[in-house]
Design an enzyme around this catalytic site. Structure first.
Site, PDB file in Angstrom:
ATOM      1  N   ALA A 195       0.830  -1.213   0.000  1.00 42.01           N
ATOM      2  CA  ALA A 195       0.000   0.000   0.000  1.00 42.01           C
ATOM      3  C   ALA A 195       0.871   1.272   0.000  1.00 42.01           C
ATOM      4  O   ALA A 195       0.352   2.364  -0.225  1.00 42.01           O
ATOM      5  CB  ALA A 195      -0.912   0.009   1.222  1.00 42.01           C
ATOM      6  N   LYS A 196       2.163   1.120   0.275  1.00 46.18           N
ATOM      7  CA  LYS A 196       3.007   2.297   0.486  1.00 46.18           C
ATOM      8  C   LYS A 196       3.517   2.896  -0.835  1.00 46.18           C
ATOM      9  O   LYS A 196       3.095   2.481  -1.913  1.00 46.18           O
ATOM     10  CB  LYS A 196       4.164   1.927   1.419  1.00 46.18           C
ATOM     11  CG  LYS A 196       3.696   1.493   2.818  1.00 46.18           C
ATOM     12  CD  LYS A 196       2.924   2.579   3.512  1.00 46.18           C
ATOM     13  CE  LYS A 196       2.653   2.346   4.983  1.00 46.18           C
ATOM     14  NZ  LYS A 196       2.036   1.069   5.349  1.00 46.18           N
TER      15      LYS A 196
END
Ligand SMILES: Cc1ncc(COP(=O)(O)O)c(C=O)c1O
Length: 396
Positions: A195-196
């Site tokens: 998700a980063k």
């Protein structure tokens, strides 16, 4: 008449759920991992060193130490800061539990300081008010990708001999007054979860300019051994003394090869995130039921997530109903974060609600809209259409 919400059987804005985050993996990323798979080293080889060098160069730090998650990076940083039983570390409540958990891992006590109501980052004055003779470190969190007030926090920490740790899981590529996040605090931690901002599947990094802390980080990720396997192989040494109680927090060469490839695209990825954020901000600026956290002029925001605050007192439903209605419309909105000390584990340790009223009030209103570089402008329009539809329905 208001359109029937998908939650009530109406037609959803989108047929397929738009997630709140998604990795960007391209063919060159795939090829980088394949090349690593065909090499002699699957772990703790040249790709680890290459990824560490690339991150250190990107954030202008003297050292970068790769570990296998953002959580391991926090654990290593808190260890390197020398935190132990009886020590207090002041941190933000508006974060993923891992930030404060890292203090607990080492027997320390997390102390929660309230946030600024505008940016939602931790408030330096609140931190200052919580400093006691037991305080050993400040652990800030760059919420959503916007750096905290790093100058003020650095001065505060160093004037009192405290170590400054920055959880920059959201903020790779961000900067504060022209200085990159990663080169400012004593220890900065990053996460490479999918998700980063860039990903290695799972992964993390600690950066530091402190020559005294870097060897502690390196030992901690490898069982507390003084040297790693590659160094020993090169020297022909059969054994390394274990001098600290460390862990196996090593990041593999496969993951680091992906990291090098991903990092080479950080700038275009950040630009696309910023463009989406700008599009959201432009449209939401005119929506009365939504407030966007303040963006400070002297920072580069990394836009890991796009949080909004609902004007909840003007809606006939609580935030969670709005969230469910958006999901029914095909928009995978979510919430960052429940105050860390609301988790049952923290409650069992004796932390009580009411500790940080601003963070608690923000939590009731917060909603995270989807934001990732692979989103098309049409996806952004879908999010805005769904938000208008749902808020229009619940407006009172
Ligand atoms: C603020 C913050 N700190 C730490 C972490 C932990 O990172 P990881 O999932 O890589 O262990 C996360 C991940 O969600 C995070 O958002």
């Amino acid at each position: 008449m208001a359109e029937t919400l998908a939650l009530h059987g109406g037609t959803p804005v989108r047929a397929r759920l738009l997630p709140y985050a998604h990795q960007t993996i391209e063919e060159d990323d795939v090829q980088a991992v394949v090349a690593a798979l065909r090499s002699d080293w699957l772990t703790t080889g040249p790709a680890v060193e290459a990824f560490e060098r690339a991150v250190a160069s990107a954030v202008e730090s003297r050292h970068a130490v790769a570990v296998n998650s953002g959580t391991a990076a926090l654990h290593a940083a808190v260890f390197a800061a020398g935190i132990g039983p009886g020590d207090e570390v002041i941190t933000s409540p508006l974060t993923f539990a891992a930030s404060a958990n890292a203090v607990l891992y080492l027997g320390g006590t997390p102390i929660f300081a309230d946030i600024r109501p505008d940016t939602l980052n931790v408030d330096s004055a609140e931190i200052e008010a919580r400093i006691t003779p037991k305080t050993r470190a400040i652990l800030t969190v760059d919420f959503a990708g916007q750096p905290c007030d790093l100058d003020a926090l650095g001065h505060l920490a160093h004037a009192r001999g405290l170590t400054m740790i920055e959880d920059a899981a959201h903020a790779l590529g961000a900067s504060h007054k022209g200085r990159p996040v990663g080169a400012i605090a004593d220890l900065t931690t990053f996460s490479f979860h999918p998700a980063k901002l860039i990903t290695t599947g799972e992964g993390g990094m600690v950066t530091t300019n402190r020559d005294d802390l870097a060897p502690r980080l390196r030992r901690f990720r490898n069982h507390g051994l003084e040297s790693d396997f590659r160094e020993r192989t090169e020297r022909g040494a059969p054994y390394s003394p274990m001098v600290d109680l460390g862990y196996n927090y090593r990041l593999s060469d496969l993951q680091c090869a992906l990291g090098v490839s991903q990092l080479s695209k950080l700038e275009p990825l950040l630009k696309r995130r910023a463009a989406i954020a700008e599009r959201y901000a432009g449209a939401l600026g005119g929506m009365e039921l939504v407030k966007i956290p303040a963006i400070l002029p002297d920072c580069r925001h990394a836009w890991h997530i796009f949080p909004i605050l609902l004007e909840i007192q003007r809606l006939s439903a609580p935030r969670d109903t709005v969230l469910a209605a958006l999901r029914a419309e095909g928009i995978g909105a979510t919430v960052h974060y429940v105050p860390a000390y609301w988790h049952p584990y923290y409650e069992a340790l004796g932390y009580r609600r009411g500790l940080c009223p601003r963070a608690e009030a923000a939590y009731e209103r917060l909603l995270t809209l989807p934001l990732f570089p692979g989103m098309a402008d049409a996806d952004v329009n879908d999010v805005l259409a769904a938000l208008r539809k749902v808020l229009g329905y619940y407006a009172q």
